[in-house]
Write an enzyme that holds these catalytic residues in place. Sequence first.
Site, short mmCIF file in Angstrom:
data_model
loop_
_atom_site.label_atom_id
_atom_site.label_comp_id
_atom_site.label_asym_id
_atom_site.label_seq_id
_atom_site.Cartn_x
_atom_site.Cartn_y
_atom_site.Cartn_z
N ASP A 471 0.95 -1.11 0.11
CA ASP A 471 0.01 0.00 -0.19
C ASP A 471 0.93 1.37 -0.11
O ASP A 471 2.07 1.18 0.15
CB ASP A 471 -0.80 -0.02 1.34
CG ASP A 471 -1.76 1.00 1.23
OD1 ASP A 471 -2.21 1.63 0.43
OD2 ASP A 471 -2.18 1.59 2.48
N ASP A 792 -2.06 -1.42 5.88
CA ASP A 792 -2.47 -0.92 7.33
C ASP A 792 -4.13 -0.57 6.87
O ASP A 792 -4.22 -0.21 5.86
CB ASP A 792 -1.76 0.23 7.89
CG ASP A 792 -1.77 1.36 7.23
OD1 ASP A 792 -2.13 1.54 5.82
OD2 ASP A 792 -1.62 2.45 7.92
N ASP A 796 -7.18 -2.63 3.72
CA ASP A 796 -6.24 -3.73 3.28
C ASP A 796 -6.65 -4.94 3.75
O ASP A 796 -5.83 -6.15 3.57
CB ASP A 796 -4.81 -3.30 3.74
CG ASP A 796 -4.44 -1.87 3.06
OD1 ASP A 796 -4.76 -1.57 1.77
OD2 ASP A 796 -3.57 -1.32 3.50
#
Length: 1167
Positions: A471, A792, A796
């Site tokens: 991410d 996080d 996710d």
Amino acid sequence: MSRFYVGGKVVDSVDFLRKRHWAWRLDLWPFAIIYGVWLAAIVPSLDAVDAFIVLGSLVALHILVFLFTVWSVDFKCFVQYSKVNDIHRADTCKVTPAKFSGSKEIEPLHFRKLAGSSNSEAVEEIYFDFRKQRKNLGIISKTLAMALKLKLLPATEKWGRNVFEYPQPTFSKLMKEQIMEPFFVFQVFCVGLWCLDEYWYYSIFTLFMLFMFESTMAKSRLKTLSELRRVKVDTQTLMVYRCGKWVKLPGTELLPGDVVSIGRSTDQSGEDKSVPADMLILAGSAIVNEAILTGESTPQWKVSVMGRGIDEKLSTRRDKANVLFGGTKILQHTPDKTFHMKAPDGGCLAVVLRTGFETSQGKLMRTILFSTERVTANSWESGLFILFLVVFALIAAGYVLKKGLEDPTRSKYKLFLSCSLIITSVIPPELPMELSIAVNTSLIALARRGIYCTEPFRIPFAGKVDICCFDKTGTLTSDDMEFSGVGGLTESEDLETEISKLPTRTLEILASCHALVFVDNKLVGDPLEKAALKGIDWSYKSDEKSMPKKGGGNAVQIVQRHHFASHLKRMAVVVRVQEQFFAFVKGAPETIQERLVHVPDFYVKTYKKHTRQGSRVLALAYKSLPEMTVSEARNLERDMVESGLTFAGFAVFNCPIRGDSATVLSELKGSSHDLVMITGDQALTACHVAGRVNIISKPALILSRGKNSEEYEWVSPDETDIVKYRGNEVEALSESYDLCIGGDCIEMLQQTSGIPKVIPYVKVFARVAPEQKELIMTTFKSVGRVALMCGDGTNDVGALKQAHIGVALLNAIPPAQKEKSSSEAPSKNDTAKSGKSKKLKSTVENGEGPSKSRAVLRSESTSNQAVNRHLTAAEMQREKLKKLMSELNEEGDGRSAPIVKLGDASMASPFTAKHASVAPTTDVIRQGRSTLVTTLQMFKILGLNCLATAYVLSVMNLDGVKLGDIQATISGVFTAAFFLFISHARPLPTLSAERPHPNIFCSYVFLSLLGQFAVHLFFLISSVKEAEKYMPDECIEPDSNFHPNLVNTVSYMVGMMLQVATFAVNYMGHPFNQSISENKPFLYALLAAVGFFTVITSDLFRDLNDWLKLVPLPRALRDKLMVWALLMFLCCYTWERLLRWAFPGKMPAWRKRQQHVAATIEKKKSL
């Protein structure tokens, strides 16, 4: 039809079944016939011993069939159920989950007449409960109107109570599951056979140790499941509007459709109580802490849904600013005093949407409990390898049986025992413990670095990872935003950073168009909005008024907010400056562009320039409103507020990349991993950051809709290169370019079946929704890639769970500095002092403290073995197993990773790292590779030992060669010590470009086993033949008791030499683990074994050799053995090193699998 195809996200298909009558079950009546045949035909024709041997075999087969019904759902359905075509004849169903969503289950079907239906209609509901969700097979209305019309009791029956009813498994139930595992059953079977021989004392003790080990595992699981049960709906009393009046009800009694009054409430200890269910706010607003779902501490502002169009459909994802999610905590609330319905306790009015396991928190719980099959130690590959070894053992046992039956004088009972011992020699009883210790060692090393694992046996998968996905925001980049300035005020592309030169309206928009709020006298909210306020040097007060800290500017009073919506990509406020009303709007540049009265010529060029540089760009706009009252201003429709705007510049923010992101990703790329970014941010910004952190190294192309809005095309960030999109050319295009696609393109690919053709070759995914992140992960898995996902927050969670290795980052302080060792460099994040946090300090103490005591324990047990040489065989075996148990059975002392407490969304991830950095990914992969090579070498050593044992117990046994009880036990002690010490090898501090072999079944392992076994066999046969030359001719009975002679002595010594050589040659050190010289315990164990072998061969201590029942060797034979042993070791070592050079670990060939998957989807589409 007997099968009902669902094709959903959770359930793929349902088979309708009817339970067979017990007499017609396939595990009963066939065996009743077989037992009858045994009684009628076998018993009269054979003597009693042979007849009972046959009966024993039949009973074993019957038990095996029963156990298969426990191990396999499909087999259980075949044996105990029959398929039916009519659903009304079925009483059970077999539920097949969607791919990567867990394992099959058998669930009972429920038939119920709907409440309110007349007898003449007889409307029936057919459903089954699957993983805490009710799946309806009949057509049932689920609207709120239906819920409100239903009577209370039927409504409660339909939706159930608002609780997390997850049954607490008892220790006995978990223990039963553990002992029903195939591996354990096989071991108990082996122990049962040994009891028939003179090893009964040793067998009973071994069985006791096995049960102790399994009970430790069951206790650990019970502890984890007990933690999960702590998540429950708070027992608070709410005001609920039911049957036309307000009543007090506990939160557990809420039903969908209830109108409730909700606000901040605390328990006796002052702790905020959580929201009991998912609710839609009808009137009022609230500030909510959603950390339990997102892992992020920034409070969220929730507002009323009133003012929305009647025709609009509710979407909890799109309208999350209007929904209070179960489990979250209200920090403060503001009731709407103008709303026609008044709450008696002054709370916000809300309608209950979902309860129990249907809420967002319940969904998270279901993800944790059911989403993906748990990876266990007894994987199919290890089972297959053991089966491969069993085949060799069966061949050897068959040879002994054939030769034994040729001799009519041999005892059939002894012959049966000999064959059984050959077969059961394949797996030593301590193997599961040895595999567990290898995993536990990595588990503890990770825990010391602040990385916690909820599924320990996923660790070897980390060694197989070939693609790492990250991410962006909060993972690769920092959460802290920096205000850079304002652009687009003139034709110049440069930013205006001097605040005094900015137009007044631009400053006023930045100061007031936000969702910041005061909670307990502290300003909280989006870091970007706080950065803007700080950057322009304005202050914001709790009365929703902004003003400049310096100078004489006008104060800006916020009258009405239209909060940011992800699907609109903008937010707006109505403000009053002096007596004039204005509408201030900010949002994505492409969204605001459509709402401007006049778009400057340099608009697109300016914002794209800054996004290409990795900056976050927001367009600012405003319009003046006619004279009106405050009440009228508050009731303005959002569309009216956000149209006809005047451009006021671009606010540009810089999101700094974490200091170690580029270094960590560079190391991952250099260690043969592909890198991918998956983010919700804009494509140009994502591509720039991806280039900075080494994800992108070639020119980038972004897939977007063409100017005619029909065709898609690949466009470079600077728009100089344009390539028409064709699904079949993506693979070739990826050779020259790094590809980027957005969430809207993924929707297009889903409609055109282009997912498997495109996604595996993309490096950057931008503007993706949480469901799309999950889709990306499942696509990578379907084409044969082993994926790691690092992220996080709640967005996710699905992707973290679907990835083979999910690493969730909690933005906490790094773990305390651990002791530096020569073999394992400290992580880049281990910079905080241990005194910063008592919790972290205690973790380190718990992790480091026992290592000294364990070292003392090991040295004491080693010295005990050296001194107490006169122990019995059973006592020595007990010492060996006790040593293994001590490695696993220490509670609360750092030997097992601390349980990760519920309270953050990362519980849905197998790995949780308390780091604000991506460095834990390298730690997880290093430990994964270390564990993978350790287990691989364990199986290689096991294979060689098994093949040698099978030969010794069969061919040589028939020639009268036997091992004494003490000799076998000494050999077993050395084996256990070697296995223990190779599992303690630490990984090297840096990742190597060379990859470990991911599978046991590969050319390298097969050729290595074959070559080494050939050398071992030649050495064994040659040595025994040489010893026979010095032996007088004598007839040795195969079933006679052991007595020392030269052949037995030589075979034992050769066995010891082979054992030492096997461990030394197959130990895999660099480039993954410490070398033999660095792994001191293993080195000392090898030297001790070589010393022991030298002592007994040279006959230095006659008493020792007499105790071991070894006869003196002739000098010529002794010298030959020493030389041959050296040659054998050199041959095996050379062969192993040659194979490691010829067959290095490589990136998996996933492209063929991808082409096959794409072709299969095309074929289905054409059908």
